[in-house]
Design a protein around this motif. Structure first.
Motif, PDB file in Angstrom:
ATOM      1  N   PHE A   1       0.848  -1.176   0.000  1.00 13.04           N
ATOM      2  CA  PHE A   1       0.000   0.000   0.000  1.00 13.04           C
ATOM      3  C   PHE A   1       0.884   1.226   0.000  1.00 13.04           C
ATOM      4  CE2 PHE A   1      -3.205  -2.733   2.256  1.00 13.04           C
ATOM      5  CZ  PHE A   1      -4.161  -2.691   1.257  1.00 13.04           C
ATOM      6  N   TYR A   2       0.466   2.257  -0.713  1.00 10.08           N
ATOM      7  CA  TYR A   2       1.186   3.522  -0.683  1.00 10.08           C
ATOM      8  C   TYR A   2       1.167   4.022   0.750  1.00 10.08           C
ATOM      9  CZ  TYR A   2       2.629   8.207  -1.920  1.00 10.08           C
ATOM     10  OH  TYR A   2       3.326   9.388  -2.018  1.00 10.08           O
ATOM     11  N   GLY A   3       2.318   4.420   1.260  1.00  5.06           N
ATOM     12  CA  GLY A   3       2.405   4.942   2.611  1.00  5.06           C
ATOM     13  C   GLY A   3       3.005   3.970   3.602  1.00  5.06           C
ATOM     14  N   LEU A   4       2.995   2.686   3.296  1.00  5.42           N
ATOM     15  CA  LEU A   4       3.649   1.730   4.182  1.00  5.42           C
ATOM     16  C   LEU A   4       5.152   1.885   4.084  1.00  5.42           C
ATOM     17  CD1 LEU A   4       1.594  -1.546   3.589  1.00  5.42           C
ATOM     18  CD2 LEU A   4       1.485  -0.010   5.545  1.00  5.42           C
ATOM     19  N   LYS A   5       5.851   1.533   5.169  1.00  8.62           N
ATOM     20  CA  LYS A   5       7.304   1.686   5.177  1.00  8.62           C
ATOM     21  C   LYS A   5       7.963   0.936   4.027  1.00  8.62           C
ATOM     22  CE  LYS A   5       8.275   0.581   9.510  1.00  8.62           C
ATOM     23  NZ  LYS A   5       9.055   0.375  10.738  1.00  8.62           N
ATOM     24  N   GLN A   6       7.508  -0.267   3.760  1.00  8.56           N
ATOM     25  CA  GLN A   6       8.166  -1.072   2.736  1.00  8.56           C
ATOM     26  C   GLN A   6       7.697  -0.733   1.315  1.00  8.56           C
ATOM     27  OE1 GLN A   6       6.107  -2.064   5.100  1.00  8.56           O
ATOM     28  NE2 GLN A   6       5.006  -3.918   4.611  1.00  8.56           N
ATOM     29  N   ALA A   7       6.714   0.153   1.169  1.00  4.14           N
ATOM     30  CA  ALA A   7       6.203   0.497  -0.164  1.00  4.14           C
ATOM     31  C   ALA A   7       7.288   1.147  -1.019  1.00  4.14           C
ATOM     32  CB  ALA A   7       4.992   1.420  -0.050  1.00  4.14           C
ATOM     33  N   ARG A   8       8.093   2.030  -0.414  1.00  5.80           N
ATOM     34  CA  ARG A   8       9.155   2.693  -1.187  1.00  5.80           C
ATOM     35  C   ARG A   8      10.165   1.684  -1.696  1.00  5.80           C
ATOM     36  NH1 ARG A   8       9.397   6.938   3.451  1.00  5.80           N
ATOM     37  NH2 ARG A   8      10.190   5.074   4.420  1.00  5.80           N
ATOM     38  N   LEU A   9      10.565   0.757  -0.833  1.00  2.00           N
ATOM     39  CA  LEU A   9      11.532  -0.262  -1.241  1.00  2.00           C
ATOM     40  C   LEU A   9      10.944  -1.155  -2.321  1.00  2.00           C
ATOM     41  CD1 LEU A   9      14.200  -1.783  -0.992  1.00  2.00           C
ATOM     42  CD2 LEU A   9      13.175  -3.126   0.856  1.00  2.00           C
ATOM     43  N   ASN A  10       9.695  -1.561  -2.161  1.00  2.00           N
ATOM     44  CA  ASN A  10       9.060  -2.416  -3.173  1.00  2.00           C
ATOM     45  C   ASN A  10       8.955  -1.701  -4.518  1.00  2.00           C
ATOM     46  OD1 ASN A  10       8.851  -4.512  -1.375  1.00  2.00           O
ATOM     47  ND2 ASN A  10       6.735  -4.083  -0.834  1.00  2.00           N
TER      48      ASN A  10
ATOM     49  N   HIS B   1      10.888  -2.860  -7.922  1.00  2.00           N
ATOM     50  CA  HIS B   1      10.143  -3.043  -9.178  1.00  2.00           C
ATOM     51  C   HIS B   1      10.771  -2.213 -10.297  1.00  2.00           C
ATOM     52  CE1 HIS B   1       6.839  -3.717 -11.898  1.00  2.00           C
ATOM     53  NE2 HIS B   1       6.502  -2.443 -11.890  1.00  2.00           N
ATOM     54  N   LEU B   2      11.119  -0.968  -9.998  1.00  2.00           N
ATOM     55  CA  LEU B   2      11.778  -0.099 -10.983  1.00  2.00           C
ATOM     56  C   LEU B   2      13.136  -0.673 -11.377  1.00  2.00           C
ATOM     57  CD1 LEU B   2      11.925   2.570 -12.587  1.00  2.00           C
ATOM     58  CD2 LEU B   2      12.987   3.581 -10.562  1.00  2.00           C
ATOM     59  N   GLN B   3      13.901  -1.091 -10.390  1.00  2.00           N
ATOM     60  CA  GLN B   3      15.220  -1.679 -10.645  1.00  2.00           C
ATOM     61  C   GLN B   3      15.108  -2.888 -11.572  1.00  2.00           C
ATOM     62  OE1 GLN B   3      16.867  -3.886  -7.322  1.00  2.00           O
ATOM     63  NE2 GLN B   3      18.903  -3.040  -7.757  1.00  2.00           N
ATOM     64  N   ASP B   4      14.202  -3.789 -11.266  1.00  2.00           N
ATOM     65  CA  ASP B   4      13.997  -4.983 -12.083  1.00  2.00           C
ATOM     66  C   ASP B   4      13.589  -4.598 -13.507  1.00  2.00           C
ATOM     67  OD1 ASP B   4      13.766  -7.880 -12.348  1.00  2.00           O
ATOM     68  OD2 ASP B   4      11.604  -7.522 -12.502  1.00  2.00           O
TER      69      ASP B   4
ATOM     70  N   LYS C   1      23.054   4.793 -24.247  1.00  2.00           N
ATOM     71  CA  LYS C   1      22.543   6.072 -24.715  1.00  2.00           C
ATOM     72  C   LYS C   1      21.868   6.930 -23.652  1.00  2.00           C
ATOM     73  CE  LYS C   1      21.763   4.483 -29.421  1.00  2.00           C
ATOM     74  NZ  LYS C   1      20.807   4.387 -30.506  1.00  2.00           N
ATOM     75  N   VAL C   2      21.446   6.327 -22.535  1.00  2.00           N
ATOM     76  CA  VAL C   2      20.634   7.056 -21.555  1.00  2.00           C
ATOM     77  C   VAL C   2      21.171   6.825 -20.141  1.00  2.00           C
ATOM     78  CG1 VAL C   2      18.306   7.341 -20.606  1.00  2.00           C
ATOM     79  CG2 VAL C   2      18.586   6.818 -23.021  1.00  2.00           C
ATOM     80  N   ILE C   3      21.150   7.897 -19.337  1.00  2.00           N
ATOM     81  CA  ILE C   3      21.481   7.833 -17.917  1.00  2.00           C
ATOM     82  C   ILE C   3      20.220   8.220 -17.150  1.00  2.00           C
ATOM     83  CG2 ILE C   3      22.862   8.826 -16.054  1.00  2.00           C
ATOM     84  CD1 ILE C   3      25.018   9.437 -18.173  1.00  2.00           C
ATOM     85  N   ILE C   4      19.899   7.441 -16.115  1.00  2.00           N
ATOM     86  CA  ILE C   4      18.723   7.717 -15.286  1.00  2.00           C
ATOM     87  C   ILE C   4      19.159   7.856 -13.835  1.00  2.00           C
ATOM     88  CG2 ILE C   4      16.470   6.894 -14.499  1.00  2.00           C
ATOM     89  CD1 ILE C   4      16.267   5.270 -17.069  1.00  2.00           C
ATOM     90  N   LEU C   5      18.769   8.971 -13.203  1.00  3.49           N
ATOM     91  CA  LEU C   5      18.997   9.197 -11.780  1.00  3.49           C
ATOM     92  C   LEU C   5      17.653   9.140 -11.070  1.00  3.49           C
ATOM     93  CD1 LEU C   5      21.473  12.202 -11.908  1.00  3.49           C
ATOM     94  CD2 LEU C   5      22.000   9.883 -11.149  1.00  3.49           C
ATOM     95  N   ILE C   6      17.586   8.391  -9.977  1.00  2.00           N
ATOM     96  CA  ILE C   6      16.343   8.232  -9.226  1.00  2.00           C
ATOM     97  C   ILE C   6      16.519   8.863  -7.849  1.00  2.00           C
ATOM     98  CG2 ILE C   6      14.675   6.567  -8.287  1.00  2.00           C
ATOM     99  CD1 ILE C   6      14.971   6.392 -11.329  1.00  2.00           C
ATOM    100  N   TYR C   7      15.522   9.633  -7.419  1.00  2.00           N
ATOM    101  CA  TYR C   7      15.474  10.128  -6.049  1.00  2.00           C
ATOM    102  C   TYR C   7      14.038   9.972  -5.564  1.00  2.00           C
ATOM    103  CZ  TYR C   7      15.832  12.967  -1.901  1.00  2.00           C
ATOM    104  OH  TYR C   7      15.797  13.395  -0.599  1.00  2.00           O
ATOM    105  N   VAL C   8      13.825   9.102  -4.610  1.00  2.00           N
ATOM    106  CA  VAL C   8      12.513   8.748  -4.072  1.00  2.00           C
ATOM    107  C   VAL C   8      11.613   8.307  -5.227  1.00  2.00           C
ATOM    108  CG1 VAL C   8      10.605   9.431  -2.582  1.00  2.00           C
ATOM    109  CG2 VAL C   8      12.876  10.375  -2.166  1.00  2.00           C
TER     110      VAL C   8
ATOM    111  N   LEU D   1       8.803   2.257 -20.573  1.00  2.00           N
ATOM    112  CA  LEU D   1       8.448   2.175 -19.157  1.00  2.00           C
ATOM    113  C   LEU D   1       6.953   2.352 -18.908  1.00  2.00           C
ATOM    114  CD1 LEU D   1      11.420   4.132 -17.544  1.00  2.00           C
ATOM    115  CD2 LEU D   1      10.981   1.670 -17.404  1.00  2.00           C
ATOM    116  N   GLU D   2       6.238   2.925 -19.875  1.00  2.00           N
ATOM    117  CA  GLU D   2       4.798   3.136 -19.710  1.00  2.00           C
ATOM    118  C   GLU D   2       4.044   1.829 -19.500  1.00  2.00           C
ATOM    119  OE1 GLU D   2       3.585   5.392 -23.136  1.00  2.00           O
ATOM    120  OE2 GLU D   2       3.730   7.284 -22.045  1.00  2.00           O
TER     121      GLU D   2
END
Length: 139
Positions: free
Chosen positions: A23-32, A36-39, A60-67, A87-88
């Protein structure tokens, strides 16, 4: 937490529910979300930096992630568009276009140098002004 509609138990003691997704807002939601994005990025041929796990790159592309924000860099905008289109299928996102500030850093695209290479200027005027004020160096 309450039981979903339609679920009834005789006793609420010793009752456990297992969530199948975060669920959005759970502590582990950000990690999950990040896992998912990493995979998703690794499956699309990106490599992950060993020094900064929030940095992904391809030829060809560099991606930086923050939160839950991402910045994409490429020489050709069509390469960025191709990654976003790919990615869509896995993510709902909005393309905010070019940016001027990111995490307090002002970003300006400069004219190409004499060799035709793109250049960026990165500055932190708010931090510099804060330090000047803290050290009483304004005059």
């Amino acid at each position: 937490m309450e039981l979903p509609r339609g679920y009834k138990f005789d006793t609420k003691e010793d009752c456990v529910l297992k969530l199948k997704k975060s669920f959005y807002g759970l502590k582990q939601a950000r990690l999950n979300w990040f896992l998912h994005l990493q995979d998703s990025l690794l499956n699309r041929g990106f490599s992950q930096s060993e020094l900064d796990p929030c940095l992904f790159y391809s030829e060809k592309v560099i991606i930086l992630i923050y939160v839950d924000d991402a910045i994409l860099f490429a020489k050709d905008k069509s390469d960025i568009d191709a990654v976003l289109q790919s990615l869509e299928t896995d993510f709902n996102f909005t393309d905010e276009g070019d940016f001027e500030t990111y995490l307090g850093v002002q970003v300006k695209q400069l004219d190409n140098d004499k060799n035709g290479k793109s250049r960026l200027s990165l500055t932190q005027p708010q931090l510099i002004n804060k330090i000047i004020k803290a050290l009483d160096l304004e005059n």
